[in-house]
Scaffold this motif. Sequence first.
Motif, PDB file in Angstrom:
ATOM      1  N   ARG A  82       7.490  -9.074  -8.021  1.00  0.00           N
ATOM      2  CA  ARG A  82       6.878  -9.672  -6.914  1.00  0.00           C
ATOM      3  C   ARG A  82       5.397  -9.471  -6.827  1.00  0.00           C
ATOM      4  NH1 ARG A  82       8.801 -12.161  -2.168  1.00  0.00           N
ATOM      5  NH2 ARG A  82       7.452 -12.047  -0.432  1.00  0.00           N
ATOM      6  N   TYR A  83       5.112  -7.929  -6.708  1.00  0.00           N
ATOM      7  CA  TYR A  83       3.856  -7.606  -6.478  1.00  0.00           C
ATOM      8  C   TYR A  83       2.746  -7.980  -7.533  1.00  0.00           C
ATOM      9  CZ  TYR A  83       6.285  -6.569  -1.986  1.00  0.00           C
ATOM     10  OH  TYR A  83       7.045  -6.601  -1.118  1.00  0.00           O
ATOM     11  N   ILE A  84       3.295  -7.685  -8.595  1.00  0.00           N
ATOM     12  CA  ILE A  84       2.176  -7.985  -9.964  1.00  0.00           C
ATOM     13  C   ILE A  84       2.027  -9.435  -9.680  1.00  0.00           C
ATOM     14  CG2 ILE A  84       2.087  -8.238 -12.371  1.00  0.00           C
ATOM     15  CD1 ILE A  84       3.809  -5.629 -12.570  1.00  0.00           C
ATOM     16  N   LEU A  85       2.827 -10.367  -9.751  1.00  0.00           N
ATOM     17  CA  LEU A  85       2.659 -11.773  -9.438  1.00  0.00           C
ATOM     18  C   LEU A  85       1.897 -12.165  -8.345  1.00  0.00           C
ATOM     19  CD1 LEU A  85       6.079 -13.576 -10.633  1.00  0.00           C
ATOM     20  CD2 LEU A  85       3.967 -13.394 -11.885  1.00  0.00           C
ATOM     21  N   GLN A  86       2.003 -11.397  -7.093  1.00  0.00           N
ATOM     22  CA  GLN A  86       1.056 -11.546  -5.981  1.00  0.00           C
ATOM     23  C   GLN A  86       0.739 -10.294  -5.682  1.00  0.00           C
ATOM     24  OE1 GLN A  86       3.509 -14.614  -3.259  1.00  0.00           O
ATOM     25  NE2 GLN A  86       4.953 -13.831  -4.409  1.00  0.00           N
ATOM     26  N   PRO A  87      -0.354  -9.986  -6.069  1.00  0.00           N
ATOM     27  CA  PRO A  87      -0.972  -8.626  -5.827  1.00  0.00           C
ATOM     28  C   PRO A  87      -1.292  -8.392  -4.048  1.00  0.00           C
ATOM     29  CG  PRO A  87      -1.939  -9.374  -7.747  1.00  0.00           C
ATOM     30  CD  PRO A  87      -1.452 -10.565  -7.083  1.00  0.00           C
ATOM     31  N   PRO A  88      -1.029  -7.018  -3.491  1.00  0.00           N
ATOM     32  CA  PRO A  88      -1.296  -7.147  -2.201  1.00  0.00           C
ATOM     33  C   PRO A  88      -2.423  -6.381  -1.943  1.00  0.00           C
ATOM     34  CG  PRO A  88       0.457  -5.492  -2.863  1.00  0.00           C
ATOM     35  CD  PRO A  88       0.051  -6.592  -4.024  1.00  0.00           C
ATOM     36  N   LEU A  89      -3.128  -6.178  -0.841  1.00  0.00           N
ATOM     37  CA  LEU A  89      -4.292  -5.385  -0.555  1.00  0.00           C
ATOM     38  C   LEU A  89      -4.098  -3.960  -0.902  1.00  0.00           C
ATOM     39  CD1 LEU A  89      -6.889  -5.729   0.677  1.00  0.00           C
ATOM     40  CD2 LEU A  89      -5.947  -4.881   2.852  1.00  0.00           C
ATOM     41  N   ALA A  90      -2.707  -3.392  -0.922  1.00  0.00           N
ATOM     42  CA  ALA A  90      -2.549  -2.048  -1.269  1.00  0.00           C
ATOM     43  C   ALA A  90      -0.912  -1.931  -0.892  1.00  0.00           C
ATOM     44  CB  ALA A  90      -3.070  -0.968  -0.164  1.00  0.00           C
ATOM     45  N   MET A  91      -0.474  -0.931  -1.749  1.00  0.00           N
ATOM     46  CA  MET A  91       0.908  -0.445  -1.687  1.00  0.00           C
ATOM     47  C   MET A  91       1.035   0.922  -1.122  1.00  0.00           C
ATOM     48  SD  MET A  91       3.590   1.131  -3.434  1.00  0.00           S
ATOM     49  CE  MET A  91       5.227   1.351  -2.757  1.00  0.00           C
ATOM     50  N   ILE A  92       1.773   1.237  -0.092  1.00  0.00           N
ATOM     51  CA  ILE A  92       1.991   2.501   0.275  1.00  0.00           C
ATOM     52  C   ILE A  92       3.587   2.873   0.317  1.00  0.00           C
ATOM     53  CG2 ILE A  92       1.736   4.195   2.464  1.00  0.00           C
ATOM     54  CD1 ILE A  92      -0.360   1.692   3.377  1.00  0.00           C
ATOM     55  N   GLY A  93       3.797   3.863  -0.420  1.00  0.00           N
ATOM     56  CA  GLY A  93       5.242   4.408  -0.470  1.00  0.00           C
ATOM     57  C   GLY A  93       5.272   5.539   0.257  1.00  0.00           C
ATOM     58  N   ILE A  94       6.277   5.257   1.433  1.00  0.00           N
ATOM     59  CA  ILE A  94       6.477   6.640   2.215  1.00  0.00           C
ATOM     60  C   ILE A  94       7.775   7.381   1.990  1.00  0.00           C
ATOM     61  CG2 ILE A  94       6.834   7.045   4.814  1.00  0.00           C
ATOM     62  CD1 ILE A  94       5.498   4.576   5.514  1.00  0.00           C
ATOM     63  N   ASP A  95       7.343   8.500   1.495  1.00  0.00           N
ATOM     64  CA  ASP A  95       8.444   9.564   1.126  1.00  0.00           C
ATOM     65  C   ASP A  95       9.482   8.569   0.034  1.00  0.00           C
ATOM     66  OD1 ASP A  95       9.990  11.820   1.088  1.00  0.00           O
ATOM     67  OD2 ASP A  95      10.821  11.499   3.071  1.00  0.00           O
ATOM     68  N   ALA A  96      10.868   8.724  -0.217  1.00  0.00           N
ATOM     69  CA  ALA A  96      11.756   8.298  -1.208  1.00  0.00           C
ATOM     70  C   ALA A  96      10.910   8.340  -2.724  1.00  0.00           C
ATOM     71  CB  ALA A  96      11.765   6.795  -0.970  1.00  0.00           C
ATOM     72  N   PRO A  97      10.657   9.576  -2.943  1.00  0.00           N
ATOM     73  CA  PRO A  97       9.688   9.607  -4.193  1.00  0.00           C
ATOM     74  C   PRO A  97      10.456   9.276  -5.556  1.00  0.00           C
ATOM     75  CG  PRO A  97      10.310  11.757  -3.505  1.00  0.00           C
ATOM     76  CD  PRO A  97      10.820  10.880  -2.205  1.00  0.00           C
ATOM     77  N   ASP A  98      11.769   9.363  -5.657  1.00  0.00           N
ATOM     78  CA  ASP A  98      12.460   9.017  -6.893  1.00  0.00           C
ATOM     79  C   ASP A  98      12.292   7.436  -6.864  1.00  0.00           C
ATOM     80  OD1 ASP A  98      13.069  11.556  -7.532  1.00  0.00           O
ATOM     81  OD2 ASP A  98      14.866  11.582  -6.362  1.00  0.00           O
ATOM     82  N   PHE A  99      12.228   6.712  -6.117  1.00  0.00           N
ATOM     83  CA  PHE A  99      12.135   5.403  -5.864  1.00  0.00           C
ATOM     84  C   PHE A  99      10.727   4.867  -5.812  1.00  0.00           C
ATOM     85  CE2 PHE A  99      11.980   1.065  -4.257  1.00  0.00           C
ATOM     86  CZ  PHE A  99      12.943   0.431  -4.693  1.00  0.00           C
ATOM     87  N   ASN A 100       9.810   5.470  -5.057  1.00  0.00           N
ATOM     88  CA  ASN A 100       8.571   4.833  -4.914  1.00  0.00           C
ATOM     89  C   ASN A 100       7.521   5.161  -5.985  1.00  0.00           C
ATOM     90  OD1 ASN A 100       8.559   3.427  -2.622  1.00  0.00           O
ATOM     91  ND2 ASN A 100       8.701   4.943  -1.208  1.00  0.00           N
ATOM     92  N   LEU A 101       7.548   6.283  -6.605  1.00  0.00           N
ATOM     93  CA  LEU A 101       6.617   6.738  -7.767  1.00  0.00           C
ATOM     94  C   LEU A 101       6.734   5.768  -8.649  1.00  0.00           C
ATOM     95  CD1 LEU A 101       6.753  10.555  -7.243  1.00  0.00           C
ATOM     96  CD2 LEU A 101       4.972   9.247  -6.410  1.00  0.00           C
ATOM     97  N   ALA A 102       7.849   5.555  -9.307  1.00  0.00           N
ATOM     98  CA  ALA A 102       7.766   4.459 -10.554  1.00  0.00           C
ATOM     99  C   ALA A 102       7.140   3.305  -9.865  1.00  0.00           C
ATOM    100  CB  ALA A 102       9.447   4.401 -10.903  1.00  0.00           C
ATOM    101  N   LEU A 103       7.582   2.763  -8.655  1.00  0.00           N
ATOM    102  CA  LEU A 103       7.121   1.745  -8.374  1.00  0.00           C
ATOM    103  C   LEU A 103       5.513   1.735  -8.155  1.00  0.00           C
ATOM    104  CD1 LEU A 103       7.107  -1.316  -6.896  1.00  0.00           C
ATOM    105  CD2 LEU A 103       7.887  -0.055  -4.801  1.00  0.00           C
ATOM    106  N   GLU A 104       4.965   2.821  -7.665  1.00  0.00           N
ATOM    107  CA  GLU A 104       3.638   2.890  -7.538  1.00  0.00           C
ATOM    108  C   GLU A 104       2.913   2.884  -8.765  1.00  0.00           C
ATOM    109  OE1 GLU A 104       3.226   6.472  -5.247  1.00  0.00           O
ATOM    110  OE2 GLU A 104       4.753   5.620  -3.597  1.00  0.00           O
ATOM    111  N   THR A 105       3.670   3.543  -9.716  1.00  0.00           N
ATOM    112  CA  THR A 105       2.922   3.730 -10.952  1.00  0.00           C
ATOM    113  C   THR A 105       2.587   2.357 -11.749  1.00  0.00           C
ATOM    114  OG1 THR A 105       3.959   5.677 -11.587  1.00  0.00           O
ATOM    115  CG2 THR A 105       3.382   4.457 -13.586  1.00  0.00           C
ATOM    116  N   GLN A 106       3.862   1.409 -11.613  1.00  0.00           N
ATOM    117  CA  GLN A 106       3.520   0.078 -12.213  1.00  0.00           C
ATOM    118  C   GLN A 106       2.412  -0.613 -11.570  1.00  0.00           C
ATOM    119  OE1 GLN A 106       5.288  -1.368 -14.707  1.00  0.00           O
ATOM    120  NE2 GLN A 106       6.062   0.903 -15.348  1.00  0.00           N
TER     121      GLN A 106
END
Length: 389
Positions: A82-106
């Motif tokens: 979703r966010y590669i196709l429609q890039p947002p201004l920024a992405m902020i992952g709050i905690d949940a590192p096992d889920f968010n860090l891989a998302l942030e990396t991409q």
Amino acid sequence: MSNNTIVIVAGEASGDILGAGLMRALLKQQPGLNFEGIGGPQMMALGFTSLVPIERLSVMGLVEVLGRLPELLLLRRRLIKRYILQPPLAMIGIDAPDFNLALETQLKAHNIPTVHYVSPSVWAWREERVFTVGKACHRVLALLPFELPYYQRHQIPATFVGHPLADVIPGNLTQQQAKKELQLNDHQVLAILPGSRAMEVKQLGEDFLAAASLLQTKNPQLQLVLAAANWQRKKQLDTLLRAYPDLEVTLAVGQSHSVLAAADAVLVASGTAALEALLFEKPMLVCYRLSPISYSLFRRKLKVPFVSLPNLLAGQKVVEELLQEQVQPQPIAKHLTQLLFDPLVAQKQRGQLANIHQQLSCGADIAAAQAVIEVIAEQGAGVSQRHRI
């Protein structure tokens, strides 16, 4: 999605609180911002669009997550697409590192400014994760002052923002006001907070109630207030309470701050609730239990002598911790008896907690918002002009 959208992915109730505070601070500087991703009721009350319920990310333990792994992996793939196709201004992952860090990396690899809010516990175990964090995001926002050196040592951008809860707790809520709100009398109050997750209540709830029963049997005037984080936890606790028909207890739903404000002592699961008890400067006993397999794996990597934030922040034992097989009704009741009925013990702990509270009160929401704005500006070369704040 509009081109002034900031994506936030929060992992649980505590992330919802952090996300709402961050949103308010960002909206003061840029009222036209939109927010979407995964969040809870506090964020949604500010106009946040949550694509799935926040509870879908609230998974505890190394083993417990396995049953939900296919669902979580599919959800993450959907968000990445979703966010590669429609890039947002920024992405902020709050905690949940096992889920968010891989998302942030991409997303970072596609030139989307990324921020990770709440440092993973690299100081407790798996310090090598600092490299994963550094690869995943442009900036780490740390709530705790002792976290920064771990990132500075590896030249990973990080900012200490303090803890937002330290800026608002206890507020104007006095003990007498909280007692009135909960319809309590002037006798002593034990607050019982067994956790916001189903697994925490399952692991701790029965022993907490058994200990409370021992205390109230010996001290009939002791008032017990049991905090349910939400209606799902209330239903779970109602089931456990059936085994204690003679226990006089007030069950409060979604009123953890009132419960803590009313308390003379607190029995609490390790986690955000222990931090909140610290900020209310309430004498407490901290307990935690994982499944045997999860705890065995966790203990092998543990590098610090404590698990609760009050002790980690103090750098010494301020509050007692009971873990795993130590979580039994008799030891719990023994420690709580001291906190409730020995004024010297309680006062010493209150003074130590007050000192820690002062360290954490830094205007965190504003500091976090400023850091996000800085990251967007710094990464402006990779973001089109229309995306800039």
